[in-house]
Design a protein around this motif. Sequence first.
Motif, short mmCIF file in Angstrom:
data_model
loop_
_atom_site.label_atom_id
_atom_site.label_comp_id
_atom_site.label_asym_id
_atom_site.label_seq_id
_atom_site.Cartn_x
_atom_site.Cartn_y
_atom_site.Cartn_z
N ASN A 193 9.60 12.60 -0.95
CA ASN A 193 10.82 13.21 -0.62
C ASN A 193 11.07 12.65 1.21
OD1 ASN A 193 8.74 14.89 0.27
ND2 ASN A 193 10.40 16.37 0.86
N ASP A 194 9.92 11.83 1.55
CA ASP A 194 10.06 11.45 2.99
C ASP A 194 10.65 9.94 2.79
OD1 ASP A 194 9.32 13.79 3.94
OD2 ASP A 194 7.09 13.10 4.30
N VAL A 195 11.47 9.79 3.80
CA VAL A 195 11.99 8.48 3.87
C VAL A 195 10.65 7.51 4.17
CG1 VAL A 195 13.65 6.71 5.20
CG2 VAL A 195 14.11 9.02 4.86
N PRO A 196 10.62 6.35 3.38
CA PRO A 196 9.34 5.42 3.58
C PRO A 196 9.33 4.81 4.95
CG PRO A 196 10.81 4.68 2.14
CD PRO A 196 11.22 5.99 2.44
N GLY A 197 8.37 4.40 5.49
CA GLY A 197 8.25 3.72 6.82
C GLY A 197 8.74 2.33 6.46
N ARG A 198 9.33 1.61 7.50
CA ARG A 198 9.33 0.10 7.46
C ARG A 198 8.18 -0.33 8.23
NH1 ARG A 198 15.55 0.98 9.99
NH2 ARG A 198 13.99 1.94 11.59
N MET A 199 7.52 -1.30 7.55
CA MET A 199 6.65 -2.12 8.12
C MET A 199 7.07 -3.43 9.00
SD MET A 199 4.04 -0.25 7.04
CE MET A 199 5.13 1.18 7.05
N THR A 251 0.89 -1.29 0.01
CA THR A 251 0.06 0.06 -0.03
C THR A 251 0.86 1.11 -0.01
OG1 THR A 251 -1.85 -1.25 1.17
CG2 THR A 251 -1.67 1.18 1.25
N GLN A 252 1.97 1.19 1.09
CA GLN A 252 2.92 2.33 0.75
C GLN A 252 3.54 2.57 -0.40
OE1 GLN A 252 6.01 4.02 4.09
NE2 GLN A 252 6.65 1.97 3.27
N ASP A 253 3.92 1.52 -1.09
CA ASP A 253 4.39 1.81 -2.62
C ASP A 253 3.50 2.17 -3.43
OD1 ASP A 253 6.70 0.69 -1.67
OD2 ASP A 253 6.58 -1.42 -2.58
N TYR A 254 2.44 1.78 -3.47
CA TYR A 254 1.18 2.15 -4.36
C TYR A 254 0.92 3.68 -4.20
CZ TYR A 254 -3.63 2.62 -6.47
OH TYR A 254 -4.79 2.64 -7.40
N LEU A 255 0.80 4.01 -2.98
CA LEU A 255 0.77 5.73 -2.57
C LEU A 255 1.82 6.57 -3.13
CD1 LEU A 255 -0.90 5.31 0.98
CD2 LEU A 255 -2.06 5.82 -1.23
N ARG A 256 2.98 6.00 -2.80
CA ARG A 256 4.12 6.60 -3.17
C ARG A 256 4.40 6.94 -4.62
NH1 ARG A 256 8.04 7.87 0.73
NH2 ARG A 256 9.68 7.72 -0.76
N MET A 257 4.20 5.81 -5.43
CA MET A 257 4.35 5.75 -7.01
C MET A 257 3.40 6.80 -7.55
SD MET A 257 5.51 1.92 -7.80
CE MET A 257 6.88 1.09 -6.76
N LYS A 258 2.26 7.08 -6.79
CA LYS A 258 1.32 7.79 -7.41
C LYS A 258 1.33 9.43 -7.12
CE LYS A 258 -2.09 4.35 -8.72
NZ LYS A 258 -0.99 3.23 -8.73
N ASP A 259 2.48 9.52 -6.09
CA ASP A 259 2.42 10.91 -5.48
C ASP A 259 1.34 11.24 -4.61
OD1 ASP A 259 5.15 11.27 -6.56
OD2 ASP A 259 4.29 12.05 -8.45
N LEU A 260 0.55 10.23 -3.61
CA LEU A 260 -0.33 10.65 -3.02
C LEU A 260 0.00 10.74 -1.55
CD1 LEU A 260 -3.09 7.95 -4.13
CD2 LEU A 260 -3.06 10.33 -4.92
N VAL A 261 1.21 10.63 -1.32
CA VAL A 261 2.03 11.01 0.08
C VAL A 261 3.50 11.60 -0.67
CG1 VAL A 261 1.10 9.16 1.28
CG2 VAL A 261 2.96 8.66 0.14
N PRO A 262 4.10 12.30 0.35
CA PRO A 262 5.39 12.87 0.02
C PRO A 262 6.31 11.85 -0.33
CG PRO A 262 4.46 14.12 1.95
CD PRO A 262 3.50 12.84 1.68
#
Length: 816
Positions: free
Chosen positions: A186-192, A173-184
Amino acid sequence: MPFNRSNLRPDLNDPNWPKEAPVANQHEALPEQTRITRGVDAAELTLLKELEKKILWLSAWTIHNANHLRESRDGLKVGGHQASCASITAIMTALYLKVLRPQDRVAVKPHASPVFHAIQYLLGNQTRDKMEKFRALGGMQSYPSRTKDGSFVDFSTGSVGLGAAVTNFAALTQDYLRMKDLVPTNDVPGRMVALVGDAELDEGNVYEALLDTWKHDIRNVWWVIDYNRQSLDGMVNEHLFRLIGRFFRAVGWNVITLKYGRKLYEAFQRPGGSALKKWVNACPNDIYSALAFQGAAAWRKQILEDNPGDADLATLIGSYDDDGLQDLMTNLGGHCMEALLDAFENVPNDKPTCFIAYTIKGFGLPLAGHKDNHAGLMNPQQMAAFRADNNVTQGSEWEKFAGLESSAENLQAYLDHVPFNILKQRRLSEAPIPVPAALPYAVEKQTSTQMAFGKILNNIAKEGGPLAERIVTTSPDVSVSTNLGGWINQQGLFERFERGDEFRDRKVPSAQKWIRSPQGQHIELGIAENNLFLNLAALGLSESLFGARLLPIGTLYDPFISRGLDALNYACYQDARFMLVATPSGVTLGPEGGAHQSISTPMIGMGQPGLTSYEPAFADELSVIMRWGFDHMQDRENGGSLYLRLSTRNLNQPQRDMDEDLKNQIIKGGYWLKKPAAGSTLAIVFMGAVAPQAIEAYDRLVTDYPDAGLLCITSADRLYNDWQRLERARLNGLDQVEMAHVEDLFEPLGAKARFCSVIDGHPAALAWMGAVRGHSVAPLGIEGFGQCGDLPDLYATYNIDADSIERAARRFQERR
């Protein structure tokens, strides 16, 4: 007796192995190894070990208080898993107080709930009152719960295996949002991060999740396995760690094994250390656990008997007193703060990483290592000794720093700057996505609800806009057969890298246009319904976890809801928001036979908390329900998920204007297709695909009973729960003027009226309606497994055809 030395295996934990494997090949994993850090600040290390000691005390005391000190009014054991908490305390201390960042999300193994809450108590996020009420009403839940415990819980856990697997889908889900620029971006992604008990790896859904998410090349996932080698009923096979490592490597994960703590590592460097290391590696799990329970004398006897004549080893063992030897032999990697921090802080890349952390179940407690310790509790005498060991005086059991050597000021200052706790509010939010007043749909003369669903979704895609942009669909390899094809053709499949459709590129005719790219909005899964519901859970928590709202729609065949029911319940328990479209359903799926025909699913829809079920008969009803559903999914206080039970049966569609009153009644759960006259003694009540049979029976009856009514139910679930809500209010003495919708619906019928209900599913889904106003009811439906056949034969066989409906309705009338 000496253990069988044929159990010796090649040593994969040699510290002389390279510290890191080359990472240029994205599918090459790290070798297993033990890496002891030499760069941790001594003062910080001291504080962490002190806090680890306090966390173990608080978790054990919380459980003891609940079982031995709090008043018991029912005589039931409260429980709490002191041994399972003890094995993972160091791991959780290292993660929460040093390694994790605010954007990281964690699924805590269920039995470590007291450890988790002890950490939150130290961080100021949990109250003493709730700690004292552990497993009592209004207190800490038995297992971490997003909806019951508070905002500091990222993922609910409880059903083992699911909490681990959902982190993979959260990463997706995080990848999905980041690849669509729905979340910033430039921030370091969170670790699940999943904290996993080794016995959880027996659950098949774990491997289904690993395979499906491997296909999507997920990143930023950590699984930390508490490898204490004990389960509820026995010991874990001593070679399981090798199979675990092989499987995780096979799906592209880094694998890091933490077998030895610093004390063991240093002992291995001394004369006799090589022999000791071989013995440790070869020792079966049950013997190692038994020795941990028995203590130093047993360690000496076993090691020396198994290595007769080894003077260096004898000298090495003899150099430790009893406390020192026990401390040495239980100094495994999962209990060593230095080893843990080194492993966590030196992960080489963002590939998923599995840590196999060797531990001893019950470490630090008198229960340590005993095979019966899973549900075991320290008795008052043992707790008194444990209290003395921790320098905790009576009356100071809940004090944050009682018994610790470091000053309270230093400890509190450290806790105040823990990175993970910088953002006190872990639940993110976003404004609701606007939903049009009506969904785009052209009424047809004849169609099925499944066909209408596909067309409505396809039209949303064509119109575009915010609603279309936030819808994400997913399906366990049945997207085409559940009518998602048109949507996917327009919106594409989600994939990390662009990939064209070879059939189209080669000009091979195909109705499907399978273009894969980061812009795609359909996540295709393998044939694993557990994964569907875990994916819906993660997608449905996207706003809370990542700050960007998605509107997930998942499709599957209705009978296979049962296959993923545990994961569906898990998703609803977290209050994830999604739309589940289950189609086709019932024996109406004639030629497919009993294996594909659903019977009990209407009851599942009614009984599942957090899930509102609908079974529309007509396409215009479906359009109204879906439109309402998109709003309902976004209603933070009163909303939830939806379940739409649809059919492939083409029905003649009513040609009507959908006014606001009719829309409201459809949403509330039902409306009179033919309203009865006041005092009528007869009605037919139907839901879903059997509408033509109900209408035909009504048309026959109305000549003899012109006052009869025909009631169309769109949601037995909504009707029942609305009625029960008001019944409970009345039971509690509240003065209610309001009537439930189902009470209003049956108001025109006379006191001695009889109605016949009919559904392509279990008849109990509608039979309860007779209790609303005390009417007699003849419930028709399916109570046994279906079989192959065409609809006339099947409907007649199971008594849901027009003839059966007419007979059931007439029978009572003729006796009057």
